[in-house]
Design an enzyme around this catalytic site. Sequence first.
Site, short mmCIF file in Angstrom:
data_model
loop_
_atom_site.label_atom_id
_atom_site.label_comp_id
_atom_site.label_asym_id
_atom_site.label_seq_id
_atom_site.Cartn_x
_atom_site.Cartn_y
_atom_site.Cartn_z
N ARG A 160 -17.42 25.93 11.39
CA ARG A 160 -19.00 25.87 10.32
C ARG A 160 -19.74 25.31 11.36
O ARG A 160 -20.50 23.95 11.07
CB ARG A 160 -17.64 24.47 9.35
CG ARG A 160 -16.98 25.08 8.54
CD ARG A 160 -18.04 26.22 7.63
NE ARG A 160 -16.88 26.82 6.83
CZ ARG A 160 -16.88 26.49 5.78
NH1 ARG A 160 -16.44 25.14 5.21
NH2 ARG A 160 -16.07 27.08 4.47
N ARG A 195 -23.69 22.24 6.79
CA ARG A 195 -24.98 21.18 6.40
C ARG A 195 -24.48 19.98 7.22
O ARG A 195 -25.87 18.42 7.01
CB ARG A 195 -24.41 20.56 4.55
CG ARG A 195 -24.46 21.67 3.89
CD ARG A 195 -23.87 21.60 2.35
NE ARG A 195 -22.25 21.74 2.43
CZ ARG A 195 -21.68 21.65 1.55
NH1 ARG A 195 -21.77 21.24 0.73
NH2 ARG A 195 -19.94 21.64 1.98
N TYR A 230 -8.46 33.44 -3.90
CA TYR A 230 -9.74 33.05 -4.75
C TYR A 230 -9.89 34.47 -5.65
O TYR A 230 -10.63 34.03 -6.00
CB TYR A 230 -10.93 33.38 -3.76
CG TYR A 230 -10.79 32.20 -2.51
CD1 TYR A 230 -11.16 30.50 -2.93
CD2 TYR A 230 -9.92 31.94 -1.57
CE1 TYR A 230 -11.24 29.61 -1.80
CE2 TYR A 230 -10.12 30.79 -0.96
CZ TYR A 230 -10.52 29.45 -1.12
OH TYR A 230 -10.71 28.59 -0.72
N ARG A 280 -31.64 26.15 4.46
CA ARG A 280 -30.92 26.58 3.23
C ARG A 280 -32.03 26.23 2.28
O ARG A 280 -32.11 27.64 1.04
CB ARG A 280 -29.03 25.79 3.43
CG ARG A 280 -28.78 26.19 2.51
CD ARG A 280 -27.58 25.90 1.91
NE ARG A 280 -27.49 24.73 1.39
CZ ARG A 280 -26.61 24.07 0.05
NH1 ARG A 280 -25.51 24.90 0.50
NH2 ARG A 280 -27.00 23.55 -0.33
N ASP A 325 -19.54 34.47 4.67
CA ASP A 325 -18.17 33.89 4.09
C ASP A 325 -17.33 35.33 4.14
O ASP A 325 -17.89 36.27 3.54
CB ASP A 325 -19.21 33.50 2.95
CG ASP A 325 -18.01 32.47 2.88
OD1 ASP A 325 -18.18 31.37 2.82
OD2 ASP A 325 -17.52 32.81 1.69
O1 1CP Z 1 -20.01 28.48 10.73
C1 1CP Z 1 -19.56 29.00 10.33
O2 1CP Z 1 -17.79 28.59 11.06
C2 1CP Z 1 -19.51 30.23 10.38
C3 1CP Z 1 -19.80 30.70 9.02
C4 1CP Z 1 -18.31 30.41 8.03
C5 1CP Z 1 -17.37 30.90 7.84
C6 1CP Z 1 -16.89 31.04 9.45
C7 1CP Z 1 -18.41 29.90 6.30
C8 1CP Z 1 -20.12 29.56 5.74
N1 1CP Z 1 -17.75 30.23 5.63
C9 1CP Z 1 -16.94 30.40 6.54
C10 1CP Z 1 -15.38 30.87 6.79
C11 1CP Z 1 -14.57 30.44 4.91
N2 1CP Z 1 -15.52 30.29 3.72
C12 1CP Z 1 -13.53 29.87 4.67
C13 1CP Z 1 -12.16 29.88 5.79
C14 1CP Z 1 -12.31 28.28 6.78
C15 1CP Z 1 -12.19 27.38 6.15
O3 1CP Z 1 -10.70 27.44 6.17
O4 1CP Z 1 -13.07 26.52 6.08
C16 1CP Z 1 -13.11 30.16 3.32
C17 1CP Z 1 -11.75 29.40 3.33
C18 1CP Z 1 -14.45 29.52 2.88
C19 1CP Z 1 -14.36 29.80 1.35
C20 1CP Z 1 -15.89 28.85 1.43
N3 1CP Z 1 -17.07 28.98 1.13
C21 1CP Z 1 -15.43 27.06 0.62
C22 1CP Z 1 -14.54 26.08 0.68
C23 1CP Z 1 -14.06 26.26 -0.61
C24 1CP Z 1 -12.96 25.59 -0.88
O5 1CP Z 1 -11.58 26.30 -1.66
O6 1CP Z 1 -12.27 24.75 -0.50
C25 1CP Z 1 -16.41 26.92 1.05
C26 1CP Z 1 -16.73 25.24 0.64
C27 1CP Z 1 -17.67 27.63 1.10
C28 1CP Z 1 -19.22 27.59 1.14
C29 1CP Z 1 -19.57 27.78 2.66
N4 1CP Z 1 -19.56 28.48 3.51
C30 1CP Z 1 -20.04 28.67 4.80
C31 1CP Z 1 -20.68 27.02 4.62
C32 1CP Z 1 -21.79 26.54 5.72
C33 1CP Z 1 -20.35 26.58 3.22
C34 1CP Z 1 -20.85 25.68 2.33
C35 1CP Z 1 -21.77 26.14 1.83
C36 1CP Z 1 -23.27 25.49 1.85
O7 1CP Z 1 -24.22 25.04 2.23
O8 1CP Z 1 -23.12 24.43 0.83
#
Ligand code: 1CP
Length: 343
Positions: free
Chosen positions: A23, A27, A150, A36, A73
């Site tokens: 990540r 943010r 999910y 964003r 994502d």
């Molecule tokens: O920088 C990076 O790592 C690249 C981008 C990336 C990756 C690899 C994002 C952007 N998401 C992911 C993978 C991802 N997404 C996972 C696997 C890794 C992990 O465990 O964190 C999972 C479970 C998700 C699902 C997801 N997407 C969640 C989690 C929900 C939960 O169950 O807790 C969330 C909050 C997101 C949104 C998201 N994806 C990525 C970002 C930067 C965000 C936040 C969105 C925003 O800007 O508000």
Amino acid sequence: MTKKILKALAGEKQEVPPIWMMRQAGRYLPEYRETRAQAGDFLSLCYNSDLAAEVTLQPIRRYGFDAAILFADILLLPQALGADLWFVTGEGPRLSTLQTKLDFENLRKPEEINETLAPIYETVKILSKELPRETTLIGFAGAPWTVATYMVAGRGTPDQAPAHLLKNKNPELFDDLINLLIEGTIEYLSHQIIAGAEVVKIFDSWAGSLKGNDFDKYAVEPCKKIISALKVKHPHIPIIAFPRQASNRYIGFSKQVGSDCIALDESVSAEWISQNIQVDGCVQGNLASSHMVSGGNALVDETKRIVKALSNGPHIFNLGHGITPEADPQNVQIMIDTIRTAE
Ligand code: 1CP
């Protein structure tokens, strides 16, 4: 010049380990929040190839990480398969739920995902042109079990109970879903590689809730099938597996699935990793992401400890899980300086 990340993935031990962060585009960075806002919302950002490439590059410019991870994502694959997907601000993802055979039959075929996902492949193409020569581009997807949790629940769940329930109550339907996700993930990662991804990572964020035979059936087997198919099509592309919270099932996982590296969360110690996991090859991860919020001596000491404990074999420095929005960008710099100047 071989890139530092690729050297580690090929099994080379290095004096200073290469570094990136899960990540890393996110943010906690003001420039990410600005882009964003320009895109409108998170999903519009993912599908806007120029802006998605821009946010991928931001942490590379700011910190000079050794790898960039594609901004996208894991939930874009279910969306491309036909699930509805939206994000509720401050809460997280929401999807249409999958509970019945009819819900499953309404999904698309694996080879039909590429039209929706074309902008993601375009982001990869832009990045492979724009990244510095020494930076490795990592593509990724979610593992079938994690993505299924999910799709079944329609949201993130603390214990993955809805997916466990469907798996136990209707194993035939659940296995159909897992098989579709295996095929879809092969298709998705293969196209990322064709577009220019040099490494791919498979995120099984909820692997830790699978126990005993279920771990073999739903964490090991799907990952093994995806990796063996990718290795046939793209034999030189290294693959990182991340069965998060696998605890003692981390042992031997990389060999079982055929990955080139295994990412580990912070629930196991670096010393334990060195003795039990690094003997099989490259390891990545382990620093608790809370240190990026709290900083101070604990951050420096823990960073040094991990570098030292894993200095006897191939190692990519990373966090145990994603950096959180509350993190202080200064602490990331302190972590990097500590690694690159460690005696
Ligand atoms: O920088 C990076 O790592 C690249 C981008 C990336 C990756 C690899 C994002 C952007 N998401 C992911 C993978 C991802 N997404 C996972 C696997 C890794 C992990 O465990 O964190 C999972 C479970 C998700 C699902 C997801 N997407 C969640 C989690 C929900 C939960 O169950 O807790 C969330 C909050 C997101 C949104 C998201 N994806 C990525 C970002 C930067 C965000 C936040 C969105 C925003 O800007 O508000």
